[in-house]
Design a protein around this motif. Sequence first.
Motif, PDB file in Angstrom:
ATOM      1  N   PHE A 182      -5.388   6.621   0.502  1.00 51.01           N
ATOM      2  CA  PHE A 182      -5.608   7.124   0.574  1.00 51.01           C
ATOM      3  C   PHE A 182      -6.584   7.444   1.832  1.00 51.01           C
ATOM      4  O   PHE A 182      -7.089   7.621   3.547  1.00 51.01           O
ATOM      5  CB  PHE A 182      -6.014   8.462   0.117  1.00 51.01           C
ATOM      6  N   GLY A 183      -7.371   5.812   1.642  1.00 55.25           N
ATOM      7  CA  GLY A 183      -8.226   5.662   3.053  1.00 55.25           C
ATOM      8  C   GLY A 183      -7.607   5.387   4.306  1.00 55.25           C
ATOM      9  O   GLY A 183      -8.113   6.027   5.766  1.00 55.25           O
ATOM     10  N   ASP A 185      -7.819  13.934   4.764  1.00 57.28           N
ATOM     11  CA  ASP A 185      -8.426  13.369   5.430  1.00 57.28           C
ATOM     12  C   ASP A 185      -9.815  13.401   3.790  1.00 57.28           C
ATOM     13  O   ASP A 185     -10.717  12.822   4.045  1.00 57.28           O
ATOM     14  CB  ASP A 185      -9.068  12.890   6.759  1.00 57.28           C
ATOM     15  N   ARG A 186      -9.243  13.266   3.091  1.00 56.10           N
ATOM     16  CA  ARG A 186     -10.250  14.062   1.796  1.00 56.10           C
ATOM     17  C   ARG A 186      -9.253  13.937   0.468  1.00 56.10           C
ATOM     18  O   ARG A 186      -9.908  13.684  -0.474  1.00 56.10           O
ATOM     19  CB  ARG A 186     -10.315  15.686   1.416  1.00 56.10           C
ATOM     20  N   TYR A 229      -7.956   2.730  -8.312  1.00 59.08           N
ATOM     21  CA  TYR A 229      -9.225   2.024  -6.515  1.00 59.08           C
ATOM     22  C   TYR A 229      -7.676   2.073  -5.796  1.00 59.08           C
ATOM     23  O   TYR A 229      -7.627   2.540  -4.982  1.00 59.08           O
ATOM     24  CB  TYR A 229      -9.397   0.654  -7.009  1.00 59.08           C
ATOM     25  N   TYR A 276      -4.980   3.881  -5.475  1.00 48.53           N
ATOM     26  CA  TYR A 276      -4.432   4.647  -4.738  1.00 48.53           C
ATOM     27  C   TYR A 276      -6.218   5.680  -3.708  1.00 48.53           C
ATOM     28  O   TYR A 276      -5.569   6.168  -2.762  1.00 48.53           O
ATOM     29  CB  TYR A 276      -4.335   6.122  -5.404  1.00 48.53           C
ATOM     30  N   ALA A 277      -7.195   5.328  -4.036  1.00 50.53           N
ATOM     31  CA  ALA A 277      -7.895   5.196  -2.910  1.00 50.53           C
ATOM     32  C   ALA A 277      -7.779   4.680  -1.671  1.00 50.53           C
ATOM     33  O   ALA A 277      -7.562   5.324  -1.002  1.00 50.53           O
ATOM     34  CB  ALA A 277      -9.610   5.002  -3.191  1.00 50.53           C
ATOM     35  N   ARG A 278      -7.185   3.284  -2.303  1.00 51.71           N
ATOM     36  CA  ARG A 278      -7.437   2.567  -0.566  1.00 51.71           C
ATOM     37  C   ARG A 278      -6.218   2.968   0.340  1.00 51.71           C
ATOM     38  O   ARG A 278      -6.536   3.251   1.379  1.00 51.71           O
ATOM     39  CB  ARG A 278      -7.086   1.163  -1.174  1.00 51.71           C
ATOM     40  N   ASP A 286       0.737  -0.909   0.019  1.00 53.07           N
ATOM     41  CA  ASP A 286       0.250  -0.097   0.190  1.00 53.07           C
ATOM     42  C   ASP A 286       1.082   1.606  -0.475  1.00 53.07           C
ATOM     43  O   ASP A 286       1.014   2.284   0.930  1.00 53.07           O
ATOM     44  CB  ASP A 286      -0.646   0.239   1.141  1.00 53.07           C
ATOM     45  N   GLN A 313      -8.875  10.699  -0.704  1.00 55.36           N
ATOM     46  CA  GLN A 313      -9.597   9.674  -0.862  1.00 55.36           C
ATOM     47  C   GLN A 313     -10.727   9.704  -1.807  1.00 55.36           C
ATOM     48  O   GLN A 313     -10.966   9.327  -2.444  1.00 55.36           O
ATOM     49  CB  GLN A 313      -9.647   8.858   0.545  1.00 55.36           C
ATOM     50  N   THR A 314     -11.132  10.846  -1.900  1.00 55.62           N
ATOM     51  CA  THR A 314     -11.922  11.056  -2.997  1.00 55.62           C
ATOM     52  C   THR A 314     -11.755  12.408  -3.993  1.00 55.62           C
ATOM     53  O   THR A 314     -11.980  12.414  -5.280  1.00 55.62           O
ATOM     54  CB  THR A 314     -13.401  12.427  -1.797  1.00 55.62           C
ATOM     55  N   VAL A 337      -7.436   8.853   6.220  1.00 55.44           N
ATOM     56  CA  VAL A 337      -8.389   9.068   6.875  1.00 55.44           C
ATOM     57  C   VAL A 337      -8.139   8.353   8.392  1.00 55.44           C
ATOM     58  O   VAL A 337      -8.582   9.560   9.372  1.00 55.44           O
ATOM     59  CB  VAL A 337      -9.310   8.912   5.937  1.00 55.44           C
TER      60      VAL A 337
END
Length: 280
Positions: free
Chosen positions: A241-242, A208-209, A235, A237-239, A55, A211-212, A245
Amino acid sequence: MSRRKAFWVSFICTLAVLVPLYAAVYYAKTISIGQKAPAAVSEQGVGVDLPTVDDSRNLFVVVKGEKTRFVLIRFDAWQSRVAVIALRPDTLLRGAKGGVVTTQAAWEYAGPGYVAERIAETFDMKIDHYLQMSSESLIALGTKIGAVRIDAKTMALAGAESMETKDKTAALSAQNIADLLRLSHLDTESETPFIARIFALYVAAGADRLQTLVPDLLRSGDTGLSTSILAPEIYQYARIFGFFVRQSPEVQYDAFPGKETADGFELDPKATEMATKYFS
């Protein structure tokens, strides 16, 4: 044996069996209550997703504007860390056919993908993807994150006069910072660490943002956007960044050491050590 005596013998024998048994059960419950449940399992037995060594991603960012700016960013959820290093446009990289080429010249010759290859070979590091955007797109992204507080040290990097605010900081929007860069006419030596610092501040402020915000940017159809990040990788990268958060990452920034020469900015041997430290 009388009935009374038989009763008491039977009663004592029963206690001899039951008391140790109850004591053992009570002790076992006490121990289990004092133990913590495994971090990866919730009370309901549902697995909790945790970051792994996979990750992490090294991203090469190019921002097109009055000046072209080059930035390396590592997003590492496993270590909960982000590293940002800005490259001077005159940084000398290994050429594809020997010799050297500046970052700017390599970009003008063949674009961001080629520059990413030259950087990877120069520093013996992996670059997973490149992302090229216009300065307008970057300002729009920064505006969604909001203003960041700039301290006196960072303002000094931009050549700005000392601030008279009570806490020696100022809240600047992405457009404010773009205007500051445009009006300050910084030389390359001063501008590079300032760019790295600003990127680091925005990553920290918007952790914290991301991810979006980042997936939305990649899917926006922005004509000024060019990237090697394909749909399945969005997906990933979103993981990453998640996880930011859940736990805010430590954000570090720096600039590669070296010296100016007639051909360009010659990297110090320690630059490769720095690349290994931050990007592997």
